[in-house]
Design an enzyme around this catalytic site. Structure first.
Site, mmCIF file in Angstrom:
data_model
loop_
_atom_site.group_PDB
_atom_site.id
_atom_site.type_symbol
_atom_site.label_atom_id
_atom_site.label_comp_id
_atom_site.label_asym_id
_atom_site.label_seq_id
_atom_site.Cartn_x
_atom_site.Cartn_y
_atom_site.Cartn_z
ATOM 1 C CG HIS A 72 66.873 -1.887 92.700
ATOM 2 N ND1 HIS A 72 68.126 -2.687 92.566
ATOM 3 C CD2 HIS A 72 66.323 -2.266 93.892
ATOM 4 C CE1 HIS A 72 68.476 -3.132 93.941
ATOM 5 N NE2 HIS A 72 67.444 -2.795 94.584
ATOM 6 C CG HIS A 195 64.215 -4.007 103.630
ATOM 7 N ND1 HIS A 195 65.630 -3.944 103.949
ATOM 8 C CD2 HIS A 195 64.160 -3.676 102.222
ATOM 9 C CE1 HIS A 195 66.407 -3.367 102.783
ATOM 10 N NE2 HIS A 195 65.367 -3.536 101.772
#
Length: 321
Positions: A72, A195
């Site tokens: 991010h 993930h």
């Protein structure tokens, strides 16, 4: 719009600007080095590693949080620790970063480094190293981190809203989003493999259950529907990897092949489209996935770095001074 005879000049301006951008990118990256702190803070890497190991040992979910923090950060304004800045109007306060956690893990690593080398090691470098160490702590690959990043003094919430990929993106949107950061399709699929760790909230995967035509395994769908109704339970968490949510492996891709991707942006990677072959390769060759993930993390961690005399070295990662 017609350019006629002036079109030659018009084309040269973007080319000139592109050359400047490429040269600037190469110049910034050229200032990164694996030996950057060898004389100024020789214990920096071991100090960060010890801190991250301790954090992950106390809560294995912290590994996912740290890797997500780097992602991010790098996708908005480059890998400059701008995400770590707190306050109104910051990336951290953006709705796009709602649910991003783990700041205290980086703060702890920074505090540990400050005790041995005050004012030397940037938050941006600590975050880059911490992501690598977090991967290793849960059985994932290691990679070489080049150092010398500086910290920015600004943070942009609006840019976070436009630059970060979203969980409801379709494949073409994901490919475009990553390409905007200089990452190709294979690198996008590899980085999505992060993930294999972590969880997502109901509000982020509700669309996968009720507003998607993507294939979904019936028992998986039933389980998600019970946990995440059409309204309410927004904060309910479910693992991104059903099988081994706290270990780094290739089960994330195995889930996609069996239509058990939690987010829309997960399942689109295996949906009779161009990335199916990459997912299949990672299912069959976990070592290939690990190598590709490591290489993509290196590349991502050097996006838009601030180096040299630009930026600062923050004492507190949440404070722009």
């Amino acid at each position: 719009m017609s350019y006629h005879k002036s079109s030659g000049t018009t084309l040269m301006v973007p080319l000139f600007m592109l050359l400047i951008s490429v040269n600037y990118f190469m110049s910034c990256n050229a200032q990164l080095s694996t030996t950057f702190y060898d004389t100024t803070c020789p214990t920096a890497l071991s100090t960060i590693r010890t801190s991250i190991r301790s954090s992950v040992s106390s809560n294995r979910r912290n590994a996912a949080l740290v890797i997500r923090l780097l992602f991010h950060d790098c996708f908005v304004q480059g890998c400059d620790a701008s995400l770590l800045l707190s306050g109104a109007g910051s990336e951290r306060a953006s709705p796009a970063n709602d649910g991003v956690l783990g700041y205290e893990v980086i703060d702890a690593a920074k505090a540990a480094v400050e005790r041995v080398c005050p004012g030397v090691v940037s938050c941006a470098d600590i975050l880059a190293v911490a992501a690598r160490d977090a991967s290793v702590a849960v059985g994932g690959p290691s990679w070489t981190v080049r150092l010398g990043r500086r910290d920015s003094t600004t943070s942009n919430a609006a840019q976070a809203a436009t630059d970060l990929p979203r969980g409801n993106m379709v494949l073409s949107q994901l490919i475009s989003n990553f390409a905007n950061k200089g990452l190709n399709t294979r690198e996008m699929v590899a980085l999505s493999g992060s993930h294999t760790l972590g969880q997502a909230r109901c509000i982020r995967f509700r669309g996968r259950i009720y507003n998607s035509t993507l294939r979904i395994e019936p028992n998986f769908n039933r389980s998600l529907s019970q946990a995440c109704p059409p309204t309410g339970n927004d904060a309910t968490l479910r693992p991104l990897d059903l099988v081994t949510p706290n270990s780094f492996d290739n089960n994330y891709y195995r889930n996609l092949v069996t239509s058990r991707g939690l987010l829309i942006s997960d399942q689109v990677l295996f949906n009779a489209d161009s990335t199916d072959s990459i997912v299949t390769e990672y299912v069959n060759n976990p070592a290939t996935f690990a190598a590709d993930f490591a290489a993509a993390m290196v590349k991502m961690s050097e996006i838009g770095v601030v180096t040299g005399t630009s930026g600062i070295v923050r004492t507190l990662c949440g404070n722009p001074s």
